[in-house]
Write a protein that holds these residues in place. Sequence first.
Motif, PDB file in Angstrom:
ATOM      1  N   GLU A 129       0.848  -1.194   0.000  1.00 51.98           N
ATOM      2  CA  GLU A 129       0.000   0.000   0.000  1.00 51.98           C
ATOM      3  C   GLU A 129       0.888   1.250   0.000  1.00 51.98           C
ATOM      4  O   GLU A 129       1.676   1.456   0.920  1.00 51.98           O
ATOM      5  CB  GLU A 129      -0.903   0.012   1.231  1.00 51.98           C
ATOM      6  CG  GLU A 129      -1.869  -1.158   1.293  1.00 51.98           C
ATOM      7  CD  GLU A 129      -2.660  -1.185   2.585  1.00 51.98           C
ATOM      8  OE1 GLU A 129      -3.533  -2.060   2.711  1.00 51.98           O
ATOM      9  OE2 GLU A 129      -2.407  -0.349   3.483  1.00 51.98           O
ATOM     10  N   GLY A 130       0.765   2.060  -1.028  1.00 51.68           N
ATOM     11  CA  GLY A 130       1.505   3.314  -1.093  1.00 51.68           C
ATOM     12  C   GLY A 130       2.984   3.160  -1.334  1.00 51.68           C
ATOM     13  O   GLY A 130       3.752   4.112  -1.146  1.00 51.68           O
ATOM     14  N   ASP A 131       3.425   1.980  -1.758  1.00 53.26           N
ATOM     15  CA  ASP A 131       4.848   1.786  -2.047  1.00 53.26           C
ATOM     16  C   ASP A 131       5.207   2.410  -3.390  1.00 53.26           C
ATOM     17  O   ASP A 131       4.393   2.442  -4.322  1.00 53.26           O
ATOM     18  CB  ASP A 131       5.190   0.293  -2.085  1.00 53.26           C
ATOM     19  CG  ASP A 131       5.094  -0.383  -0.728  1.00 53.26           C
ATOM     20  OD1 ASP A 131       5.414   0.287   0.275  1.00 53.26           O
ATOM     21  OD2 ASP A 131       4.714  -1.564  -0.672  1.00 53.26           O
ATOM     22  N   GLU A 132       6.437   2.891  -3.502  1.00 53.09           N
ATOM     23  CA  GLU A 132       6.951   3.419  -4.763  1.00 53.09           C
ATOM     24  C   GLU A 132       7.817   2.359  -5.422  1.00 53.09           C
ATOM     25  O   GLU A 132       8.764   1.844  -4.809  1.00 53.09           O
ATOM     26  CB  GLU A 132       7.780   4.682  -4.518  1.00 53.09           C
ATOM     27  CG  GLU A 132       7.003   5.836  -3.916  1.00 53.09           C
ATOM     28  CD  GLU A 132       6.023   6.467  -4.883  1.00 53.09           C
ATOM     29  OE1 GLU A 132       6.066   6.107  -6.080  1.00 53.09           O
ATOM     30  OE2 GLU A 132       5.229   7.319  -4.456  1.00 53.09           O
ATOM     31  N   MET A 133       7.496   2.018  -6.664  1.00 50.63           N
ATOM     32  CA  MET A 133       8.224   1.002  -7.414  1.00 50.63           C
ATOM     33  C   MET A 133       9.072   1.682  -8.483  1.00 50.63           C
ATOM     34  O   MET A 133       8.546   2.350  -9.361  1.00 50.63           O
ATOM     35  CB  MET A 133       7.251   0.016  -8.054  1.00 50.63           C
ATOM     36  CG  MET A 133       6.289  -0.637  -7.059  1.00 50.63           C
ATOM     37  SD  MET A 133       7.124  -1.750  -5.919  1.00 50.63           S
ATOM     38  CE  MET A 133       5.792  -2.094  -4.751  1.00 50.63           C
ATOM     39  N   VAL A 134      10.391   1.521  -8.394  1.00 51.94           N
ATOM     40  CA  VAL A 134      11.318   2.248  -9.257  1.00 51.94           C
ATOM     41  C   VAL A 134      12.158   1.263 -10.071  1.00 51.94           C
ATOM     42  O   VAL A 134      12.522   0.185  -9.579  1.00 51.94           O
ATOM     43  CB  VAL A 134      12.236   3.154  -8.408  1.00 51.94           C
ATOM     44  CG1 VAL A 134      13.134   4.010  -9.294  1.00 51.94           C
ATOM     45  CG2 VAL A 134      11.401   4.050  -7.483  1.00 51.94           C
ATOM     46  N   ASN A 135      12.445   1.643 -11.314  1.00 49.93           N
ATOM     47  CA  ASN A 135      13.315   0.867 -12.206  1.00 49.93           C
ATOM     48  C   ASN A 135      12.754  -0.530 -12.470  1.00 49.93           C
ATOM     49  O   ASN A 135      13.489  -1.511 -12.537  1.00 49.93           O
ATOM     50  CB  ASN A 135      14.729   0.768 -11.624  1.00 49.93           C
ATOM     51  CG  ASN A 135      15.753   0.331 -12.670  1.00 49.93           C
ATOM     52  OD1 ASN A 135      15.606   0.621 -13.846  1.00 49.93           O
ATOM     53  ND2 ASN A 135      16.784  -0.386 -12.227  1.00 49.93           N
ATOM     54  N   GLY A 136      11.447  -0.616 -12.616  1.00 49.93           N
ATOM     55  CA  GLY A 136      10.813  -1.879 -12.977  1.00 49.93           C
ATOM     56  C   GLY A 136      10.481  -2.775 -11.807  1.00 49.93           C
ATOM     57  O   GLY A 136      10.053  -3.920 -12.004  1.00 49.93           O
ATOM     58  N   ALA A 137      10.645  -2.309 -10.583  1.00 53.49           N
ATOM     59  CA  ALA A 137      10.313  -3.133  -9.418  1.00 53.49           C
ATOM     60  C   ALA A 137       8.817  -3.429  -9.384  1.00 53.49           C
ATOM     61  O   ALA A 137       7.999  -2.606  -9.784  1.00 53.49           O
ATOM     62  CB  ALA A 137      10.728  -2.409  -8.143  1.00 53.49           C
ATOM     63  N   TYR A 138       8.464  -4.605  -8.905  1.00 57.85           N
ATOM     64  CA  TYR A 138       7.050  -4.921  -8.708  1.00 57.85           C
ATOM     65  C   TYR A 138       6.881  -5.853  -7.512  1.00 57.85           C
ATOM     66  O   TYR A 138       7.756  -6.654  -7.187  1.00 57.85           O
ATOM     67  CB  TYR A 138       6.408  -5.514  -9.969  1.00 57.85           C
ATOM     68  CG  TYR A 138       6.945  -6.850 -10.407  1.00 57.85           C
ATOM     69  CD1 TYR A 138       6.332  -8.038 -10.003  1.00 57.85           C
ATOM     70  CD2 TYR A 138       8.048  -6.926 -11.252  1.00 57.85           C
ATOM     71  CE1 TYR A 138       6.811  -9.262 -10.415  1.00 57.85           C
ATOM     72  CE2 TYR A 138       8.536  -8.153 -11.681  1.00 57.85           C
ATOM     73  CZ  TYR A 138       7.912  -9.318 -11.259  1.00 57.85           C
ATOM     74  OH  TYR A 138       8.394 -10.541 -11.670  1.00 57.85           O
ATOM     75  N   PHE A 139       5.755  -5.723  -6.842  1.00 56.79           N
ATOM     76  CA  PHE A 139       5.416  -6.454  -5.624  1.00 56.79           C
ATOM     77  C   PHE A 139       4.250  -7.381  -5.946  1.00 56.79           C
ATOM     78  O   PHE A 139       3.187  -6.918  -6.371  1.00 56.79           O
ATOM     79  CB  PHE A 139       5.030  -5.453  -4.529  1.00 56.79           C
ATOM     80  CG  PHE A 139       4.806  -6.033  -3.162  1.00 56.79           C
ATOM     81  CD1 PHE A 139       5.694  -5.755  -2.133  1.00 56.79           C
ATOM     82  CD2 PHE A 139       3.696  -6.825  -2.870  1.00 56.79           C
ATOM     83  CE1 PHE A 139       5.496  -6.259  -0.850  1.00 56.79           C
ATOM     84  CE2 PHE A 139       3.484  -7.336  -1.603  1.00 56.79           C
ATOM     85  CZ  PHE A 139       4.390  -7.058  -0.585  1.00 56.79           C
ATOM     86  N   VAL A 140       4.422  -8.675  -5.757  1.00 59.33           N
ATOM     87  CA  VAL A 140       3.344  -9.628  -6.004  1.00 59.33           C
ATOM     88  C   VAL A 140       2.563  -9.812  -4.709  1.00 59.33           C
ATOM     89  O   VAL A 140       3.041 -10.443  -3.764  1.00 59.33           O
ATOM     90  CB  VAL A 140       3.893 -10.969  -6.509  1.00 59.33           C
ATOM     91  CG1 VAL A 140       2.740 -11.965  -6.706  1.00 59.33           C
ATOM     92  CG2 VAL A 140       4.648 -10.787  -7.816  1.00 59.33           C
ATOM     93  N   ALA A 141       1.369  -9.232  -4.670  1.00 55.81           N
ATOM     94  CA  ALA A 141       0.521  -9.321  -3.485  1.00 55.81           C
ATOM     95  C   ALA A 141      -0.268 -10.617  -3.504  1.00 55.81           C
ATOM     96  O   ALA A 141      -0.390 -11.294  -4.532  1.00 55.81           O
ATOM     97  CB  ALA A 141      -0.408  -8.121  -3.422  1.00 55.81           C
TER      98      ALA A 141
END
Length: 475
Positions: free
Chosen positions: A366-378
């Motif tokens: 929630e509200g995370d910043e994803m930089v340089n192609g980062a992604y979070f698998v929820a």
Amino acid sequence: MLRRTCIVLISLLSSFCPLVPAAYLNLTLSGQHPNPEEVAQEVHRRVNASITRRQMLATFQEADSSCLTGNPIDDCWKCDPDWPNNRQRLADCAIGFGQYAVGGKNGEYYIVTDDSDDDAVNPKPGTLRYAVIQAEPLWIVFPRNMLIKLSQELIFNSYKTLDGRGANVHIVGGGCITLQYISNVIIHNIHIHHCYESGEANVRSSPTHYGWRTKSDGDGISIFGSKDIWIDHCSLSHCKDGLIDAVMGSTGITISNNYFAHHNEVMLLGHSDDYLPDSGMQVTIAFNHFGPKLIQRMPRCRRGYIHVVNNDFTQWEMYAIGGSGNPTINSQGNRYTAPSDRNAKEVTKRVDTAEGDWRGWNWRSEGDEMVNGAYFVASGEGVEVKYEKAYSVEPKSAVLIEQLTMHAGTLGVGNRDNNVGMWSTGPNEGGNGLGSDPDYTDDMSGSSTQLSPSSTFTILFFFLSLSCSCVLNLN
């Protein structure tokens, strides 16, 4: 001994009955908060209050808002102009699950005057080892820069604060810091690095007990069956095993404002997938800077509730946050900067677990910043498709992360805020007190950054010496 026996029995039982739900075994840990979501919300309330206060004061010309950063921990104690004489105020400033860690509050001050560690069974008065094993609450301080090379694990007793503000204090060597079956410890403003395996020796853990220690893992800080622990403004790197590990029913932990660098397996939370008591583990990880040359485990979680909030992750080599055994991971307001390796863009990793098993785990971003192609698998109930694989965006609120983490790590060195206290962090006796061995230099030492000696050092040292005289004569 009885407590250790109970934990071992529970572990054995869980290995025979891995399918028995934790609720049926009543594995609630002492110190476990009944509503972890409430604690997470309180962290956000404290951050928002500090940021709002800073913004409001900044609008008035006559108001001095220079001490305010929006970081609620730092603003709590650094905005007191007389904080060097009110050091124990720090114990009121923790947030998150470790907020009840009082450390050595209301105890005597103990001044470490001897940086040696020659005898792990009968430590000399004046040494750090002598201080941390005492039974009574102590607030431990350092009058000068020190490099303390440990011969064996430094085993703490309960109700201790290690307060390195105002000095450049490095702890290195055998085993490093062990917090085992204790409570209420604060470790603040200490460099911890180049820790290696030790053991196969007797080590004292209290004035009345010493015992044989088998080979240690070489962790920077090992938290084992302990609660109410706060680790703040430390710099950790170059250890044999983990930088910080918390296992075997530990809970009530806050890890904040630290600087991590140059390490493989950074942080482990949880003993094993089948160790059911770790379901009650609750850890807050806030305002830390995960810096260069980190590979994985920031953290790696087994069971428990882990709140990862307002940290700056500046690249990793494998993954940032991993887990197994169905931990709850609540990631909020972090900045994740992925490495250039296109195969390592994912923030998350479910370790040795099939997708069909982890789809129900509660991992949210929630509200995370994803930089340089980062992604979070929820994952977990109610997760919308658009949050399952976040896309890379420009960090619109990156300035907020920089503001909250700008002083992460030890203060007074590495271009951090140098107004850190009662003691001098400048040269003493012709040197910086740390020696010149490159193996004992961490990434925050700032060899060219030194403070000028304080003009009030002698007076303040004398004042504090009076309050500590009874402690220096402990038997």
